[in-house]
Design a protein around this motif. Structure first.
Motif, mmCIF file in Angstrom:
data_model
loop_
_atom_site.group_PDB
_atom_site.id
_atom_site.type_symbol
_atom_site.label_atom_id
_atom_site.label_comp_id
_atom_site.label_asym_id
_atom_site.label_seq_id
_atom_site.Cartn_x
_atom_site.Cartn_y
_atom_site.Cartn_z
ATOM 1 N N GLY A 122 -2.603 4.807 8.475
ATOM 2 C CA GLY A 122 -3.546 4.962 7.381
ATOM 3 C C GLY A 122 -4.798 4.137 7.571
ATOM 4 N N THR A 123 -5.455 3.837 6.457
ATOM 5 C CA THR A 123 -6.749 3.173 6.453
ATOM 6 C C THR A 123 -6.592 1.662 6.609
ATOM 7 N N VAL A 124 -7.451 1.097 7.461
ATOM 8 C CA VAL A 124 -7.469 -0.351 7.659
ATOM 9 C C VAL A 124 -8.044 -1.018 6.410
ATOM 10 N N GLU A 125 -7.294 -1.956 5.845
ATOM 11 C CA GLU A 125 -7.735 -2.686 4.663
ATOM 12 C C GLU A 125 -8.248 -4.067 5.060
ATOM 13 N N SER A 126 -9.033 -4.669 4.172
ATOM 14 C CA SER A 126 -9.617 -5.980 4.468
ATOM 15 C C SER A 126 -8.545 -7.053 4.630
ATOM 16 N N THR A 127 -7.366 -6.822 4.053
ATOM 17 C CA THR A 127 -6.277 -7.801 4.155
ATOM 18 C C THR A 127 -5.497 -7.671 5.461
ATOM 19 N N ASP A 128 -5.775 -6.644 6.256
ATOM 20 C CA ASP A 128 -5.078 -6.459 7.530
ATOM 21 C C ASP A 128 -5.797 -7.245 8.617
ATOM 22 N N ALA A 129 -5.058 -8.098 9.311
ATOM 23 C CA ALA A 129 -5.670 -8.893 10.377
ATOM 24 C C ALA A 129 -6.066 -8.036 11.564
ATOM 25 N N THR A 130 -5.263 -7.001 11.847
ATOM 26 C CA THR A 130 -5.532 -6.107 12.980
ATOM 27 C C THR A 130 -5.157 -4.685 12.577
ATOM 28 N N PRO A 131 -5.657 -3.676 13.288
ATOM 29 C CA PRO A 131 -5.210 -2.302 13.025
ATOM 30 C C PRO A 131 -3.704 -2.134 13.227
ATOM 31 N N THR A 134 -2.165 -2.831 10.063
ATOM 32 C CA THR A 134 -2.317 -1.653 9.203
ATOM 33 C C THR A 134 -1.197 -0.663 9.457
ATOM 34 N N LEU A 135 -0.957 -0.374 10.722
ATOM 35 C CA LEU A 135 0.086 0.579 11.085
ATOM 36 C C LEU A 135 1.443 0.132 10.559
ATOM 37 N N ARG A 136 1.801 -1.120 10.761
ATOM 38 C CA ARG A 136 3.104 -1.608 10.297
ATOM 39 C C ARG A 136 3.220 -1.494 8.776
ATOM 40 N N ARG A 137 2.146 -1.864 8.072
ATOM 41 C CA ARG A 137 2.170 -1.811 6.610
ATOM 42 C C ARG A 137 2.316 -0.381 6.104
ATOM 43 N N GLU A 138 1.516 0.522 6.661
ATOM 44 C CA GLU A 138 1.554 1.910 6.200
ATOM 45 C C GLU A 138 2.882 2.578 6.568
ATOM 46 N N GLU A 142 5.095 4.214 3.667
ATOM 47 C CA GLU A 142 5.233 5.671 3.614
ATOM 48 C C GLU A 142 6.618 6.146 4.029
ATOM 49 N N ALA A 143 7.157 5.561 5.094
ATOM 50 C CA ALA A 143 8.378 6.106 5.698
ATOM 51 C C ALA A 143 9.481 5.078 5.864
ATOM 52 N N GLN A 144 9.264 3.841 5.388
ATOM 53 C CA GLN A 144 10.253 2.779 5.464
ATOM 54 C C GLN A 144 10.673 2.503 6.919
ATOM 55 N N LEU A 145 9.669 2.515 7.808
ATOM 56 C CA LEU A 145 9.895 2.269 9.223
ATOM 57 C C LEU A 145 9.602 0.812 9.549
ATOM 58 N N ILE A 182 15.044 2.287 10.186
ATOM 59 C CA ILE A 182 14.564 3.213 9.162
ATOM 60 C C ILE A 182 15.360 2.939 7.892
ATOM 61 N N GLY A 183 14.690 2.460 6.851
ATOM 62 C CA GLY A 183 15.359 2.099 5.622
ATOM 63 C C GLY A 183 15.514 3.255 4.663
ATOM 64 N N PRO A 184 16.138 3.017 3.513
ATOM 65 C CA PRO A 184 16.297 4.064 2.499
ATOM 66 C C PRO A 184 14.937 4.560 2.000
ATOM 67 N N ALA A 185 14.895 5.830 1.599
ATOM 68 C CA ALA A 185 13.658 6.413 1.087
ATOM 69 C C ALA A 185 13.187 5.648 -0.146
ATOM 70 N N ALA A 186 11.882 5.533 -0.300
ATOM 71 C CA ALA A 186 11.309 4.798 -1.420
ATOM 72 C C ALA A 186 9.988 5.440 -1.815
ATOM 73 N N VAL A 187 9.499 5.087 -2.980
ATOM 74 C CA VAL A 187 8.216 5.578 -3.459
ATOM 75 C C VAL A 187 7.102 4.887 -2.681
ATOM 76 N N ASP A 188 6.132 5.666 -2.213
ATOM 77 C CA ASP A 188 4.993 5.109 -1.506
ATOM 78 C C ASP A 188 4.123 4.352 -2.511
ATOM 79 N N PRO A 189 3.847 3.072 -2.268
ATOM 80 C CA PRO A 189 3.078 2.297 -3.260
ATOM 81 C C PRO A 189 1.668 2.820 -3.472
ATOM 82 N N ALA A 190 1.090 3.496 -2.492
ATOM 83 C CA ALA A 190 -0.289 3.969 -2.624
ATOM 84 C C ALA A 190 -0.385 5.248 -3.448
#
Length: 251
Positions: A122-131, A134-138, A142-145, A182-190
């Motif tokens: 997804g989109t790089v946010e100002s709180t992300d130190a690196t892209p 961003t990938l790990r957070r998204e 989104e997919a609990q990966l 891969i964790g249990p399905a969850a609601v995407d916070p975004a």
């Protein structure tokens, strides 16, 4: 297309349409038959057994989540393999996320006209130190990966930044990463809703993303990277499956 000849006593015109547009022109039962056949080919599932357009056996994952393809054959072309220029901001980070058998994870956001598959990211946010952060957070949201060892494959130039209000030229990163959990399905916070989580071969993923030949080349690059970096097999043929709601144990 010039070679197409219509039997004028039966047909007056033809058109090539995305499935989301085609279903609007067909009777509901014909639309369901068309979608079932199309998804069976994309998903490499067995013969679809239908009655009045409805599956009478197990409903495949692509049908269960009403997955469609948005064709963008030139959208991500070309993939630049050199490092991102120092003055070019990185606005997005998306990855081919590999499970141990060589398949990759896709997410699909449900909507009123069906679900469109995407790579995790997804989109790089100002709180992300690196892209990569961003990938790990998204991917987690989104997919609990849980991801390990993300590696950059290249980047795509967005010349206008229109999706960011006309922010100007920016880079959209393409990466490969190894999925360790891969964790249990969850609601995407975004978005406030859960995403469908699918596993497909890289070739199937490229077709579902609708990126045309550039997407196929990018998929092959990700496969080569996964094989050389992590020793993963080439998942050449398998059915598209849904990740269970309770998550998945990875060996």
């Amino acid at each position: 297309m010039r070679a197409i000849r219509l039997p004028h006593e039966e047909l007056s015109e033809y058109a090539f349409l995305e499935t989301r547009d085609a279903v609007r022109r067909l009777r509901p039962v014909d639309a369901q038959i068309m979608l079932a056949a199309y998804r069976a080919r994309l998903g490499n599932t067995t013969t679809a057994h239908l009655a009045d357009g409805q599956h009478i056996l197990d409903v495949p994952a692509l049908d269960r989540h009403d997955v469609h393809v948005r064709y963008r054959p030139l959208w991500d072309s070309p993939l630049n393999r050199d490092p991102v220029p120092e003055l070019l901001p990185v606005q997005q980070a998306w990855a081919w996320c590999f499970v141990p058998d060589g398949r990759v994870v896709l997410v699909a956001d449900p909507g009123p006209r069906g679900a469109l598959p995407m790579l995790p990211g997804g989109t790089v946010e100002s709180t992300d130190a690196t892209p990569e952060d961003t990938l790990r957070r998204e991917a987690a949201g989104e997919a609990q990966l849980t991801l390990a060892d993300p590696v950059r494959l290249g980047w795509v130039l967005d010349e206008t930044g229109k999706v960011y209000g006309g922010a100007g030229p920016n880079a959209r990163l393409r990466l490969a990463a190894r999925v360790t959990a891969i964790g249990p399905a969850a609601v995407d916070p975004a978005t406030g809703r859960p995403f469908a989580r699918l596993i497909a071969t890289p070739a199937q993923a490229a077709a579902l993303l609708g990126w045309g030949p550039p997407g196929s080349r990018q998929a092959q690059l990700s496969v080569d990277t996964a094989r050389e970096r992590w020793g993963l097999p080439d998942a050449a043929r398998a059915a598209v499956e849904e990740i269970p709601a309770e998550g998945m144990r990875l060996s």
